[in-house]
Design a protein around this motif. Structure first.
Motif, PDB file in Angstrom:
ATOM      1  N   ILE B  65       0.971  -1.193   0.200  1.00  0.00           N
ATOM      2  CA  ILE B  65       0.068  -0.033   0.047  1.00  0.00           C
ATOM      3  C   ILE B  65       0.911   1.233   0.076  1.00  0.00           C
ATOM      4  N   GLN B  66       0.542   2.089  -0.931  1.00  0.00           N
ATOM      5  CA  GLN B  66       1.414   3.334  -0.965  1.00  0.00           C
ATOM      6  C   GLN B  66       0.649   4.579  -0.578  1.00  0.00           C
ATOM      7  N   THR B  67       1.326   5.732  -0.228  1.00  0.00           N
ATOM      8  CA  THR B  67       0.648   6.776   0.131  1.00  0.00           C
ATOM      9  C   THR B  67       1.003   7.859  -0.566  1.00  0.00           C
ATOM     10  N   ASP B  69       0.836  11.664  -0.116  1.00  0.00           N
ATOM     11  CA  ASP B  69       0.673  12.731   0.951  1.00  0.00           C
ATOM     12  C   ASP B  69       0.911  13.963   0.368  1.00  0.00           C
ATOM     13  N   PHE B  89      -4.600  12.921   1.873  1.00  0.00           N
ATOM     14  CA  PHE B  89      -3.791  11.782   1.513  1.00  0.00           C
ATOM     15  C   PHE B  89      -4.712  10.745   0.831  1.00  0.00           C
ATOM     16  N   LYS B  91      -4.452   6.421  -0.102  1.00  0.00           N
ATOM     17  CA  LYS B  91      -3.731   5.175  -0.087  1.00  0.00           C
ATOM     18  C   LYS B  91      -4.060   4.333  -1.005  1.00  0.00           C
ATOM     19  N   ASP B 164      -8.169   4.329   0.422  1.00  0.00           N
ATOM     20  CA  ASP B 164      -8.777   5.362   1.241  1.00  0.00           C
ATOM     21  C   ASP B 164      -8.286   6.616   0.751  1.00  0.00           C
TER      22      ASP B 164
END
Lengths: 396, 292
Positions: B65-67, B69, B89, B91, B164
């Motif tokens: 899972i990458q973010t 931001d 942000f 996800k 998300d």
């Protein structure tokens, strides 16, 4: 070519399920396989080394040494607080939770990643005046007020596997992901509440809600992180309105003070009134008794004298009359005026007489006056007459 | 020695061939095997894998899972035409590597930009339909969910799943901030004066009640006292009447004498006396009594 995998690990896996006790087994099988591979011809390794074909002995010793080193590279130590995650050819195989000395198949077959699981990591959210993005601590409440909240999040890991494999983290503690979750959680929680609630009674509740929400997010992202604590370290209105807020707090104190003052007044006045009421009551009781007692006394006195009077009315009456008159004349200043003999206007210097009497109260002239008054009947003419004369003279 | 050298050479050769033939795939990654730049195989299982040496080439993609931001918060207008700064942000996770590679290639920045744009546009749309109030508290979840759904649908086209979308911060602009501060101040002032007034009112009530109690207590006490005094007076009167009633005439005489005595008791009382009074009859004539 995934069939390759079981080929390599198959025999071992079957024996390996029991864990550590099978080390020797694994060792032996690996050695065999290695030797078969290196030896190419499949000659049994140990006997061959014993045979010792001249110059190859030294090389075999070196090879054996290298082999031992290689095998030894699989030894690792797991601390009580740590877990080791073992991957075989990059694939997760197991998590070692037992502390102590452990061994895994050496590189490149298996590798380990040791993660501190129980260590409590903490981070602060809402450092005031953070240079990057303005004031990190300011947030909006549900009633569109602005407050500054600082919180501290403490967390540890509950799954080393999840922690390592599921999220791309920028640092080894996963601070980033926790911080993101914490920031969004606290703002959401604060945004759902009113400023007064956040500032006063709701502090604990907000901490709990925030913790729950952070945990929810971290679980959703399968981070393997467990939040152990969220401390709301500081909640304050922003500087610009702090004066007004503290004045409101002061006002609350003032309200309490005023009420206390009122109560103090009441506590003073009411008991005092009760005291006064008791006094009135006692006085009235006293008066009642006194009046009755006096009446009884007076009545008794009268009854007795009346009884004597009944026996000899005339004498008693005269005696009483004369006695009384004697007392009266004794105690007063008398001016005798014969009105029939002297019909003219009479001037009496009453004020002078008063003055004289006032002085007469002093010891010296008293006896004389007293003596003079003592027997008014026997020498009636003397003093009153003299005074009368003088009075008449003065009057003229 | 003669036997060792070829052995070593064979060993190294074997290792070389081995390394070009096999590769390991990390738990955290997907692998795509390319043959002449054509993706022939997608490998999702980590572990030990085979490829044809020289012909095939492997590329790896992140499975985690990458973010995304946002560095700078976006300026977004709400329905009241109020500018807010929203920081969010995203996800996401690559789920379909083949698609992902076709759409994005190896440079993940493209994917990031695409997601970011979608999300920002969606946020703008959703904020534009709502008030600040709704965005902050009431419909925050709703907005986030909506944005996530749309972003996810869009991202599915590039093989990415959006897990998300979170609105981290919603902040007011500096110009609005001041008026908010002013409003907060005035609110506090109102609260403060209300509290103080409540305090005075309560205090006044307590005091008034105390005064009332005092009056009542004192009046009751007076009432009782007067009753008691009255009882005393009445009893006394009864006693007097009972005893004096036996001889009223004598009582009048007796009381008069007493009264004379009490009334003329001081030297300052001056009596002007006519010698013809009955009291002095003997003064004039010692035998007056016998004539009577």
């Amino acid at each position: 070519m995934s069939q390759n995998d079981p080929q390599w690990g198959g025999g071992r896996n079957k024996g390996n399920n029991g864990g550590p006790p099978d080390l020797e087994d694994i060792f032996r099988s690996i050695t065999d396989k290695f030797n078969r591979l290196v030896g190419g011809k499949g000659s049994p390794s140990n006997p061959s080394s014993m045979n010792g074909n001249g110059g190859s002995t030294g090389a075999l010793v070196i090879a054996a040494g290298l082999f031992v080193l290689w095998v030894g590279s699989g030894v690792y130590v797991v601390d009580e607080r740590e877990n080791a995650v073992i991957t075989r050819f990059g694939k997760y195989t197991k998590t070692v939770e037992n502390a102590g000395l452990n061994w895994h198949l050496p590189y490149p077959i298996e590798s380990r990643e040791i993660v501190n699981v129980t260590e409590l990591r903490s981070l602060e959210v809402g450092v005031r005046g953070a240079a990057a993005a303005g004031d990190e601590s300011t947030m909006l409440t549900g009633d569109q007020n602005i407050i500054e909240v600082q919180l501290e999040v403490q967390y540890n890991l509950n799954s080393a596997r999840d922690f390592l494999f599921n999220n791309r983290l920028t640092d080894k503690d996963g601070r980033d992901v926790v911080k993101q979750a914490a920031e969004t959680a606290i703002r959401e929680v604060v945004g759902k509440n009113k400023v007064d609630y956040v500032l006063n009674e709701g502090r604990g509740k907000i901490g709990e809600d925030t913790k729950e929400m952070i945990q929810e997010l971290l679980t959703k992202y399968q981070t393997g992180i467990s939040v152990s604590r969220v401390n709301i370290s500081d909640v304050q209105p922003p500087e610009q309105v702090q004066a007004a807020f503290s004045d409101a707090v002061k006002a609350r104190q003032d309200r309490a003070r005023l009420i206390n003052e009122g109560t103090a007044y009441a506590n003073d006045v009411v008991p005092k009134a009760s005291g006064m009421a008791a006094r009135l009551n006692e006085e009235a009781l006293g008066y009642r008794q006194q009046v009755v007692a006096r009446a009884e006394g007076d009545a008794s006195r009268f009854r007795q004298i009346a009884a004597e009077y009944a026996k000899a009315p005339q004498v008693t009456r005269d005696r009483m009359y004369l006695d009384t008159m004697q007392t009266v004349y004794q105690n007063t200043t008398k001016v005798m005026v014969d009105q029939k003999a002297n019909g003219n206007l009479l001037y009496l210097p009453l004020d002078k007489l008063m003055q004289m009497n006032a002085q007469g109260e002093s010891p010296a002239p008293a006896p004389a006056v007293k003596a003079a008054v003592e027997a008014p009947a026997p020498q009636p003419n003397e003093t009153p007459a003299a005074r009368n004369d003088r009075g008449q003279r003065d009057g003229r | 020695m003669n036997r060792i050298m070829p052995l070593l050479a064979a060993l190294f050769l074997g290792l070389f061939i081995f390394s070009t033939t096999f590769f390991t795939l990390d738990q955290r990654k997907y692998a795509v095997v390319f043959q002449f730049s054509e993706a022939v195989r997608v490998i999702k299982d980590p572990g030990f894998h085979f490829k044809i040496p020289l012909l095939q080439e492997v590329r790896y993609f992140d499975k985690r899972i990458q973010t995304i931001d946002e560095e700078a918060p976006a300026r977004i207008q709400t329905i009241e035409k109020m500018n807010v700064k929203a920081d969010s942000f995203i996800k996401y996770q690559i789920v379909d590597v083949e698609k992902y590679y076709k759409a994005v290639g190896v440079d993940e920045k493209k994917a990031v930009d695409r997601l970011r744009n979608t999300v920002n546009n969606m946020l703008r749309d959703e904020f534009g339909k709502r008030t600040v109030q709704d965005v902050i508290s009431g419909q925050r979840d709703e907005v986030m969910n909506l944005v996530r759904k749309v972003a996810d649908a869009d991202a599915a086209r590039i093989g990415v799943q959006v897990l998300d979308v979170r609105i981290k911060r919603v902040e007011l602009e500096d110009s609005t901030l001041n008026s908010v501060y002013e409003r907060m101040q005035s609110e506090r002032k109102a609260v403060a004066s209300q509290l103080r007034a409540e305090g005075s009112a309560a205090a006044e009530k307590i005091k008034a009640d105390a005064d009332k109690q005092r009056e009542v207590i004192l009046a009751d006490a007076y009432n009782q006292a007067q009753q008691m005094k009255g009882e005393g007076d009445a009893k006394a009167a009864a006693i007097y009447a009972e005893s004096y009633g036996k001889n009223p005439e004598f009582y009048a005489f007796y009381k008069s004498l007493d009264a004379y005595k009490q009334s003329f008791a001081k030297k300052s009382d001056v009596m002007v006396i006519d010698p013809s009074a009955d009291f002095f009859k003997y003064m004039k004539n010692p035998r007056a009594g016998s004539g009577k």
